[in-house]
Write a protein that holds these residues in place. Structure first.
Motif, PDB file in Angstrom:
ATOM      1  N   PRO A 288       0.806  -1.227   0.000  1.00 55.80           N
ATOM      2  CA  PRO A 288       0.000   0.000   0.000  1.00 55.80           C
ATOM      3  C   PRO A 288       0.842   1.282   0.000  1.00 55.80           C
ATOM      4  O   PRO A 288       0.472   2.278  -0.618  1.00 55.80           O
ATOM      5  CB  PRO A 288      -0.816  -0.120   1.292  1.00 55.80           C
ATOM      6  CG  PRO A 288      -0.921  -1.582   1.527  1.00 55.80           C
ATOM      7  CD  PRO A 288       0.399  -2.132   1.086  1.00 55.80           C
TER       8      PRO A 288
ATOM      9  N   ARG B 134     -13.527  -3.426   5.022  1.00 56.84           N
ATOM     10  CA  ARG B 134     -12.541  -2.356   5.182  1.00 56.84           C
ATOM     11  C   ARG B 134     -11.823  -2.488   6.538  1.00 56.84           C
ATOM     12  O   ARG B 134     -10.602  -2.333   6.628  1.00 56.84           O
ATOM     13  CB  ARG B 134     -13.210  -0.986   5.064  1.00 56.84           C
ATOM     14  CG  ARG B 134     -12.216   0.139   5.278  1.00 56.84           C
ATOM     15  CD  ARG B 134     -12.794   1.512   5.053  1.00 56.84           C
ATOM     16  NE  ARG B 134     -11.757   2.519   5.256  1.00 56.84           N
ATOM     17  CZ  ARG B 134     -11.792   3.733   4.757  1.00 56.84           C
ATOM     18  NH1 ARG B 134     -12.805   4.114   4.022  1.00 56.84           N
ATOM     19  NH2 ARG B 134     -10.801   4.587   4.984  1.00 56.84           N
TER      20      ARG B 134
ATOM     21  N   GLU C  69      -7.882  -2.941   7.108  1.00 52.90           N
ATOM     22  CA  GLU C  69      -7.094  -1.986   7.897  1.00 52.90           C
ATOM     23  C   GLU C  69      -6.349  -2.677   9.035  1.00 52.90           C
ATOM     24  O   GLU C  69      -5.424  -2.100   9.595  1.00 52.90           O
ATOM     25  CB  GLU C  69      -7.995  -0.867   8.424  1.00 52.90           C
ATOM     26  CG  GLU C  69      -8.462   0.062   7.307  1.00 52.90           C
ATOM     27  CD  GLU C  69      -9.276   1.234   7.811  1.00 52.90           C
ATOM     28  OE1 GLU C  69      -9.503   1.322   9.026  1.00 52.90           O
ATOM     29  OE2 GLU C  69      -9.688   2.064   6.976  1.00 52.90           O
TER      30      GLU C  69
ATOM     31  N   TYR D 138      -1.513  -2.906   5.489  1.00 52.36           N
ATOM     32  CA  TYR D 138      -2.272  -1.650   5.567  1.00 52.36           C
ATOM     33  C   TYR D 138      -2.095  -1.005   6.938  1.00 52.36           C
ATOM     34  O   TYR D 138      -1.906   0.206   7.048  1.00 52.36           O
ATOM     35  CB  TYR D 138      -3.755  -1.901   5.303  1.00 52.36           C
ATOM     36  CG  TYR D 138      -4.089  -2.041   3.838  1.00 52.36           C
ATOM     37  CD1 TYR D 138      -4.421  -0.927   3.065  1.00 52.36           C
ATOM     38  CD2 TYR D 138      -4.079  -3.280   3.214  1.00 52.36           C
ATOM     39  CE1 TYR D 138      -4.706  -1.059   1.711  1.00 52.36           C
ATOM     40  CE2 TYR D 138      -4.362  -3.422   1.865  1.00 52.36           C
ATOM     41  CZ  TYR D 138      -4.690  -2.314   1.118  1.00 52.36           C
ATOM     42  OH  TYR D 138      -4.967  -2.439  -0.217  1.00 52.36           O
TER      43      TYR D 138
ATOM     44  N   LEU E 137      -3.539   6.785   1.729  1.00 53.99           N
ATOM     45  CA  LEU E 137      -4.083   5.428   1.766  1.00 53.99           C
ATOM     46  C   LEU E 137      -5.554   5.429   2.190  1.00 53.99           C
ATOM     47  O   LEU E 137      -6.374   4.690   1.628  1.00 53.99           O
ATOM     48  CB  LEU E 137      -3.243   4.569   2.718  1.00 53.99           C
ATOM     49  CG  LEU E 137      -3.441   3.062   2.634  1.00 53.99           C
ATOM     50  CD1 LEU E 137      -3.339   2.555   1.205  1.00 53.99           C
ATOM     51  CD2 LEU E 137      -2.437   2.346   3.518  1.00 53.99           C
TER      52      LEU E 137
ATOM     53  N   LEU F 148      -7.548   6.343  -0.721  1.00 54.76           N
ATOM     54  CA  LEU F 148      -7.685   5.203  -1.649  1.00 54.76           C
ATOM     55  C   LEU F 148      -8.738   4.221  -1.139  1.00 54.76           C
ATOM     56  O   LEU F 148      -9.547   3.697  -1.917  1.00 54.76           O
ATOM     57  CB  LEU F 148      -6.345   4.480  -1.819  1.00 54.76           C
ATOM     58  CG  LEU F 148      -5.234   5.198  -2.578  1.00 54.76           C
ATOM     59  CD1 LEU F 148      -3.982   4.328  -2.636  1.00 54.76           C
ATOM     60  CD2 LEU F 148      -5.676   5.559  -3.993  1.00 54.76           C
ATOM     61  N   LEU F 149      -8.714   3.988   0.168  1.00 51.86           N
ATOM     62  CA  LEU F 149      -9.713   3.077   0.750  1.00 51.86           C
ATOM     63  C   LEU F 149     -11.124   3.643   0.595  1.00 51.86           C
ATOM     64  O   LEU F 149     -12.076   2.904   0.312  1.00 51.86           O
ATOM     65  CB  LEU F 149      -9.400   2.820   2.225  1.00 51.86           C
ATOM     66  CG  LEU F 149      -8.268   1.808   2.479  1.00 51.86           C
ATOM     67  CD1 LEU F 149      -7.718   1.946   3.898  1.00 51.86           C
ATOM     68  CD2 LEU F 149      -8.753   0.384   2.253  1.00 51.86           C
TER      69      LEU F 149
ATOM     70  N   ALA G 299     -12.093   3.064  -2.933  1.00 56.67           N
ATOM     71  CA  ALA G 299     -12.337   1.625  -3.147  1.00 56.67           C
ATOM     72  C   ALA G 299     -13.705   1.227  -2.589  1.00 56.67           C
ATOM     73  O   ALA G 299     -14.446   0.466  -3.228  1.00 56.67           O
ATOM     74  CB  ALA G 299     -11.219   0.804  -2.507  1.00 56.67           C
TER      75      ALA G 299
ATOM     76  N   HIS H  92      -6.090  -1.192  -7.397  1.00 55.02           N
ATOM     77  CA  HIS H  92      -5.430  -2.214  -6.570  1.00 55.02           C
ATOM     78  C   HIS H  92      -6.137  -2.351  -5.217  1.00 55.02           C
ATOM     79  O   HIS H  92      -6.450  -3.463  -4.776  1.00 55.02           O
ATOM     80  CB  HIS H  92      -3.964  -1.834  -6.357  1.00 55.02           C
ATOM     81  CG  HIS H  92      -3.169  -2.881  -5.638  1.00 55.02           C
ATOM     82  ND1 HIS H  92      -2.285  -3.713  -6.275  1.00 55.02           N
ATOM     83  CD2 HIS H  92      -3.158  -3.245  -4.336  1.00 55.02           C
ATOM     84  CE1 HIS H  92      -1.760  -4.548  -5.394  1.00 55.02           C
ATOM     85  NE2 HIS H  92      -2.267  -4.278  -4.203  1.00 55.02           N
ATOM     86  N   VAL H  93      -6.390  -1.218  -4.577  1.00 56.40           N
ATOM     87  CA  VAL H  93      -7.041  -1.262  -3.258  1.00 56.40           C
ATOM     88  C   VAL H  93      -8.463  -1.810  -3.403  1.00 56.40           C
ATOM     89  O   VAL H  93      -8.942  -2.579  -2.564  1.00 56.40           O
ATOM     90  CB  VAL H  93      -7.026   0.131  -2.591  1.00 56.40           C
ATOM     91  CG1 VAL H  93      -7.765   0.101  -1.262  1.00 56.40           C
ATOM     92  CG2 VAL H  93      -5.582   0.591  -2.366  1.00 56.40           C
ATOM     93  N   GLN H  94      -9.119  -1.434  -4.480  1.00 56.09           N
ATOM     94  CA  GLN H  94     -10.447  -1.978  -4.767  1.00 56.09           C
ATOM     95  C   GLN H  94     -10.421  -3.495  -4.847  1.00 56.09           C
ATOM     96  O   GLN H  94     -11.325  -4.181  -4.345  1.00 56.09           O
ATOM     97  CB  GLN H  94     -10.971  -1.374  -6.085  1.00 56.09           C
ATOM     98  CG  GLN H  94     -12.280  -1.952  -6.603  1.00 56.09           C
ATOM     99  CD  GLN H  94     -12.109  -3.244  -7.408  1.00 56.09           C
ATOM    100  OE1 GLN H  94     -12.885  -4.182  -7.279  1.00 56.09           O
ATOM    101  NE2 GLN H  94     -11.070  -3.323  -8.221  1.00 56.09           N
TER     102      GLN H  94
ATOM    103  N   ASP I 210      -8.251  -5.563  -3.396  1.00 55.82           N
ATOM    104  CA  ASP I 210      -8.090  -6.082  -2.025  1.00 55.82           C
ATOM    105  C   ASP I 210      -9.421  -6.021  -1.281  1.00 55.82           C
ATOM    106  O   ASP I 210      -9.820  -6.970  -0.604  1.00 55.82           O
ATOM    107  CB  ASP I 210      -7.056  -5.249  -1.250  1.00 55.82           C
ATOM    108  CG  ASP I 210      -5.618  -5.601  -1.644  1.00 55.82           C
ATOM    109  OD1 ASP I 210      -5.420  -6.621  -2.330  1.00 55.82           O
ATOM    110  OD2 ASP I 210      -4.703  -4.841  -1.261  1.00 55.82           O
TER     111      ASP I 210
END
Lengths: 213, 209
Positions: A63, B11, B15, B20, B34, B37-38, B41, B116-118, B120
């Motif tokens: 990340p 989420r 986290e 993360y 980050l 991004l979350l 996502a 990418h975060v999506q 995950d």
């Protein structure tokens, strides 16, 4: 013009994933007539190289690499149109895709980000890419073909891509990677290099091109 | 629409994952970026999800330690064979978020980091969805156990054991074609990608090991 201190801030902002600061400093550099090619080469690419090294050393995780690459891209988006109007050449042109039958893109996308951050021009062919599409990308001037495979069921397709490229007379280097790929497998199938992770893929592309040991 | 609670649950799990959690705990610009991004996502998964939750009973015949599931998938599993003989009920569950990666990439305006975060988050959301489905399936049977049954291929070249695509295809074929929104490629990928198929054994209290 950016001072050395500003450039240090830009370097740190990329490493920290501070996209706002990157965009602000790069915009200022562009507006003040800074040599943008040099800024990329001397400050921005080394920052992403530092991020790659930190990742490979286990000091940061994916990340953090993501946010750094995104911050870098924020700057590149400003610089690219300016450089496109000059005779600036990228380090090399690289195409990348997940092989036919493979629908996963997460590893491939990380490699795309890191390759762009290293100064390569990257053509992302997506997932489920046919042998013919890889060959066609070579015809468009890509000198490296990066292949990704996630499952043992799609790994054999890498052999077929290499055979197809050879049979159609392409001289592009082939770099492979993915969850089920190893250096031994790369050696067996005749790939030019293997990348164990995203920063490793950048090193592998450089090795394949003779740009690094 | 997917329940917001499932996405939030996913989420929260993400986290807590070291990769993360470490970045978030360091604070500063990285953590802010980050979190952003979350957020994106979560919006993406919520906007694109068209959740599908199907479950069907599956026939199983035992012959010693061997089991023939749905007249097509052969397993050798002494424990499962014994549990089936003790009135265990076998079912197949299929959960899908109902969207594919290309749709998500477009939604993210081809932003690789968001995508990418999506990915995950979608994976965790899918697992949260499947766990919720399993809980709901077991709820009318207090005291019963719900056990996941792996259908694995032999180890390939000494590598980790994976689900056998042919067996997965055979199980998937048991779902009514008119209601099944999922297909499987020859190489073993679900379409849509964010899909999980599981074989479950519901075991009555007296049948417990």
């Amino acid at each position: 013009m950016l001072t050395e201190e500003d450039k240090d801030d830009l370097f740190a902002a990329i490493c920290d994933g501070d996209r706002e600061t990157v965009v602000s400093l790069v915009t200022r550099a562009r507006d003040e007539g800074e040599d943008l090619a040099r800024l990329v080469k001397d400050t921005m690419i080394p920052a992403m190289a530092e991020v790659g090294e930190l990742f490979s050393a286990g000091e940061i995780f994916v990340p953090e690499m993501l946010v750094a690459a995104r911050a870098m891209q924020g700057g590149i988006d400003i610089i690219e149109p300016v450089l496109a109007a000059t005779d600036h050449e990228p380090l090399a042109r690289v195409c990348i895709g997940s092989v036919k039958g493979d629908l996963h893109d997460i590893g491939k996308n990380l490699v795309v980000m890191m390759l762009k951050g290293a100064g390569f021009e990257v053509e992302d062919l997506g997932v489920d890419v046919s042998n013919e599409a890889f060959a066609a990308a070579c015809d468009r001037g890509n000198s490296v073909v990066c292949l990704s495979a996630l499952l043992t069921t799609t790994r054999p397709q890498m052999v077929k891509v290499i055979a197809h490229l050879k049979a159609s007379g392409k001289s592009a280097k082939v770099v492979i990677g993915g969850a089920v790929v190893t250096q031994d497998f790369a050696d067996i199938i005749g790939a030019d290099a293997f990348g164990e992770d995203a920063p490793g893929a950048v090193r592998a592309v450089k090795r394949a091109l003779g740009l690094a040991n | 629409m997917l329940g917001a609670s499932l996405v939030n649950q996913a989420r929260a799990r993400i986290e807590r994952q070291a990769r993360y959690a470490t970045a978030l705990s360091r604070g500063g610009a990285r953590a802010s970026a980050l979190r952003a991004l979350l957020d994106r996502a979560c919006q993406c998964v919520t906007a694109l999800s068209r959740p599908q939750d199907l479950r069907i009973p599956v026939e199983a015949e035992t012959d010693g330690d061997d089991i023939l599931i749905a007249r097509s998938v052969e397993l050798r599993n002494p424990t499962l064979a014994r549990d089936l003989r003790r009135a265990g009920r076998l079912s197949a569950g299929l959960c899908s978020l109902g969207y594919d990666q290309d749709a998500a990439f477009d939604w993210a305006e081809r932003d690789y980091a968001v995508h990418h975060v999506q990915t995950d988050l979608a994976r965790e959301t899918l697992f949260a969805f499947a766990r919720a489905s399993d809980r709901a399936f077991r709820a009318p049977h207090p005291g019963w156990r719900l056990i996941r049954v792996p259908v694995q291929a032999e180890a390939a070249c000494g590598e980790r054991r994976l689900w056998d695509p042919a067996a997965v295809q055979a199980l998937l074929a048991q779902f009514p074609t008119h209601s099944c929104p999922v297909s499987l490629t020859d190489t073993g990928f679900f379409r849509p990608l964010h899909t999980v198929l599981r074989l479950n054994l519901l075991l009555p209290p007296q049948g417990r090991r």
